[in-house]
Design a protein around this motif. Structure first.
Motif, short mmCIF file in Angstrom:
data_model
loop_
_atom_site.label_atom_id
_atom_site.label_comp_id
_atom_site.label_asym_id
_atom_site.label_seq_id
_atom_site.Cartn_x
_atom_site.Cartn_y
_atom_site.Cartn_z
N ASP A 177 0.56 -1.21 0.03
CA ASP A 177 -0.10 -0.07 0.01
C ASP A 177 0.94 1.54 0.11
OD1 ASP A 177 -3.19 -0.47 0.86
OD2 ASP A 177 -1.90 -2.20 1.34
N TRP A 178 0.48 2.19 -0.88
CA TRP A 178 1.07 3.48 -0.73
C TRP A 178 0.26 4.38 0.19
CZ3 TRP A 178 5.19 5.06 -1.69
CH2 TRP A 178 5.86 6.57 -1.93
N PRO A 179 1.19 5.00 1.10
CA PRO A 179 0.59 6.00 2.09
C PRO A 179 -0.23 7.02 1.49
CG PRO A 179 2.83 5.40 2.63
CD PRO A 179 2.60 5.21 1.37
N GLY A 180 -1.38 7.27 1.92
CA GLY A 180 -2.23 8.31 1.32
C GLY A 180 -3.39 7.99 0.68
N GLY A 181 -4.19 8.90 0.10
CA GLY A 181 -5.39 8.80 -0.72
C GLY A 181 -6.35 8.11 0.20
N LEU A 232 -3.88 3.64 -3.28
CA LEU A 232 -3.14 2.88 -4.29
C LEU A 232 -2.81 1.69 -3.73
CD1 LEU A 232 -1.01 5.24 -6.62
CD2 LEU A 232 -3.36 4.21 -7.06
N ARG A 233 -2.98 0.30 -4.13
CA ARG A 233 -2.52 -0.92 -3.70
C ARG A 233 -2.06 -1.83 -4.82
NH1 ARG A 233 -7.01 -2.54 -0.34
NH2 ARG A 233 -5.89 -1.36 1.37
N PHE A 234 -0.93 -2.40 -4.41
CA PHE A 234 -0.56 -3.22 -5.45
C PHE A 234 -0.21 -4.72 -4.96
CE2 PHE A 234 0.88 1.00 -6.53
CZ PHE A 234 1.03 0.99 -8.08
N ALA A 235 -0.43 -5.81 -5.73
CA ALA A 235 -0.30 -7.12 -5.21
C ALA A 235 0.21 -7.91 -6.15
CB ALA A 235 -1.86 -7.58 -5.23
N TRP A 236 1.19 -9.01 -5.64
CA TRP A 236 1.76 -9.83 -6.39
C TRP A 236 1.28 -11.46 -6.00
CZ3 TRP A 236 3.36 -5.36 -5.23
CH2 TRP A 236 4.13 -4.47 -6.32
N TRP A 237 0.55 -12.01 -6.65
CA TRP A 237 -0.02 -13.29 -6.32
C TRP A 237 0.73 -14.53 -6.48
CZ3 TRP A 237 -3.93 -11.09 -3.90
CH2 TRP A 237 -4.41 -9.85 -4.36
N GLY A 238 0.51 -15.39 -5.54
CA GLY A 238 0.92 -16.97 -5.52
C GLY A 238 -0.01 -17.82 -5.98
N ALA A 239 0.59 -18.91 -6.64
CA ALA A 239 -0.05 -20.06 -7.00
C ALA A 239 -1.21 -19.84 -8.05
CB ALA A 239 -0.71 -20.97 -6.00
#
Length: 524
Positions: A119-123, A172-179
């Motif tokens: 997560d990017w701070p803010g928003g 803003l939220r970023f994700a890297w998924w497993g499996a």
């Protein structure tokens, strides 16, 4: 991207998964999802603040993924050491840039898998724009296109957020998924374990899976079913994502075609609970038609990615042009959907150097200084003959840009010597409107063996250059003391620029020190 599954079977599997509580550890930072957003009548206007994502940086991340796979049995698959090493690499990049990261673990097929959430701070945390890509490979290869390409592109977009000082209206939220390759297991676990109040906060989910296929096509998930085929539209609001991405590709003269929400990638769990989704895709094992080849070039009758799910999906299995275009499209879409957080009178970009944001020393490879070169550091105080030559305190926090932060055995041990030292900021995209001002704190210190050949200079370089500071030495003692400078840089509006700081010790044995702190660009 996982192997195709009949759509009816996929929908049934999602229904079962959504009703199942997975008994593994859950994330402490649970973001979000289900409010349906009405689609706009037209695509949003171009967002001038979106950066040009450097292809070289994206490729550098891919090289890291390749090295990780090579060192770990040739793959980065679920439950294998190469996957966890990939997670740790991405997490290290994000932590250094100032993101708040959480590693969420789950169990599948008797092995522990991991999602990385940043997560990017803010928003507004009630209005989340989430961007994701699966990080795992199949066991038969390193997975550099599938899906190192998407993972690297969204990583560099996230780092561009940090470098540019972007302050979006939405969170803003970023994700890297497993499996993912085993049936969207990581993203499904994440969505299943989000409380409904958190799901309702995710307003859009952007998914990028295989964005550098060697025989590339340019496909955009068909949010409104405008192509009239396949599974039908995504949740209400998906059309806005599709239109935004299409706006970018139209701006660079690249035609796109719709691709179906067929359940083969990590948008699946999100659209199953009503979260608008979208993204880009350059093709997997499907065959490029003659029509596609006439649109985009490449080889008709050949797979978009002939190395799909094979050992040859290596660092050489990438179309650089497609990767570059898609990385820029990702950044454009994130900036456009998240909204500008820089209304008139606020900060466009700033750096107080308390975290590393990507400044590059000796960027042109032409520096001549031998010691005391520019770096981000925690400075130690130095003095000579009663003259303070380096301050041990900064304007804010503990770090600044300084010519050799160490004290050494005497003031002359780590001062600038031998010629010129340069350090350059990351790319900064300036707004195209308003009055833009650069402000900074600085000092140039020297003893009376200096001359006017010694200097501290700060420039803002785009298609033209604005010199913000040009302080020269003299044959007199000059103690270190913070000063402030501000200059109008409106002549560079709408450009992507870099701040270049250089200092010179060009007077033989002169003792010269310099520092810069609290650099800021504001719009009014």
């Amino acid at each position: 991207m996982r192997t195709p599954t009949p759509r009816s079977a996929w929908l049934a599997a999602l229904a079962v998964a959504a009703a199942t509580v997975v008994t593994a550890s859950s994330a402490t930072a649970a973001p979000t999802a289900t409010v349906r957003v009405a689609a706009p009548a037209a695509a949003p206007a171009a967002n001038a603040a979106a950066p040009d994502v450097p292809l070289a940086n994206v490729k550098a991340h891919l090289s890291q993924f390749q090295s990780i796979a090579t060192a770990n049995g040739g793959n980065r698959a679920h439950g294998r050491p190469g996957y966890l090493a990939s997670v740790n690499y991405v997490k290290g990049q994000l932590d250094a840039a100032g993101f708040s990261t959480v590693v969420q673990s789950f169990t599948y097929n008797g092995a522990t898998g991991y999602n990385l959430i940043a997560d990017w701070p803010g928003g507004d945390t009630n209005q989340v724009v989430m961007t994701g890509a699966h990080l795992d490979s199949v066991s038969s290869g390193p997975g550099i296109n599938d899906n190192g390409s998407g993972s690297a592109a969204i990583l560099e977009t996230a780092l561009a957020v940090a470098r540019s000082g972007f302050t979006p209206t939405k969170h803003l939220r970023f994700a890297w998924w497993g499996a993912e390759e085993l049936g969207l297991r990581g993203s499904q676990y994440y969505v299943n374990n989000l409380p409904s109040t958190e799901r309702s906060k995710i307003k859009q989910y952007l998914n990028f899976d295989m964005v550098g296929s060697p025989n590339a096509g340019y496909f955009v998930y068909d949010g409104d079913n405008s192509d009239g085929v396949g599974s039908g539209p995504g949740p209400v609001g998906s059309a806005q994502i599709e239109q935004t991405i299409q706006t970018y590709f139209t701006s660079i003269g690249v035609p796109t075609r719709g691709t179906d929400f067929d359940g083969r990638s990590d948008y699946g769990p999100f659209i199953s609970v009503g979260i608008p989704a979208g993204g880009t895709f350059t093709g997997a094992e499907g065959i490029k038609s003659s029509t596609h080849a006439s649109l985009w070039g490449g080889t008709a009758g050949q797979a978009f990615d002939p190395c799909y799910h094979r050992s040859c999906d290596t660092i050489t299995n990438i179309n650089d042009t497609a990767l570059d275009r898609n990385a820029d499209a990702i950044a454009y879409t994130v900036w456009a959907l998240a909204g500008t957080g820089t209304p008139p009178g606020t900060t466009v970009w700033s750096d107080n150097f308390e975290t590393a944001t990507g400044w590059t020393a000796n960027p042109a490879g032409t520096d001549t200084a031998t010691v005391g070169r520019w770096e981000r550091g925690d400075p130690a105080a130095t003095s000579s003959s009663g003259v303070t030559t380096q301050l041990g305190t900064t304007v804010s926090g503990s770090y600044d840009l300084v010519t050799g932060p160490l004290a050494g055995s005497g003031a002359g041990a780590y001062d600038l010597d031998g010629g010129v030292s340069t350090i350059q900021s990351p790319a900064i995209t300036l707004p195209s409107t308003g009055t833009l001002n650069l402000s900074l704190s600085w000092y140039l210190a020297h003893l009376n063996n200096a001359s006017s050949a010694d200097y501290l200079r700060v420039r803002v370089v785009g298609t033209s250059t604005v010199t913000a500071l040009n302080a020269t030495g003299a044959a007199s003692n000059r103690a270190a003391a913070w000063q402030n400078t501000a200059v109008d840089v409106s002549a560079l509006r709408g450009q992507t620029v870099r701040i270049v700081v250089d200092a010179a010790d060009a007077s033989g044995a002169s003792l010269v020190e310099a520092a810069v702190d609290d650099v800021k660009i504001t719009q009014s």
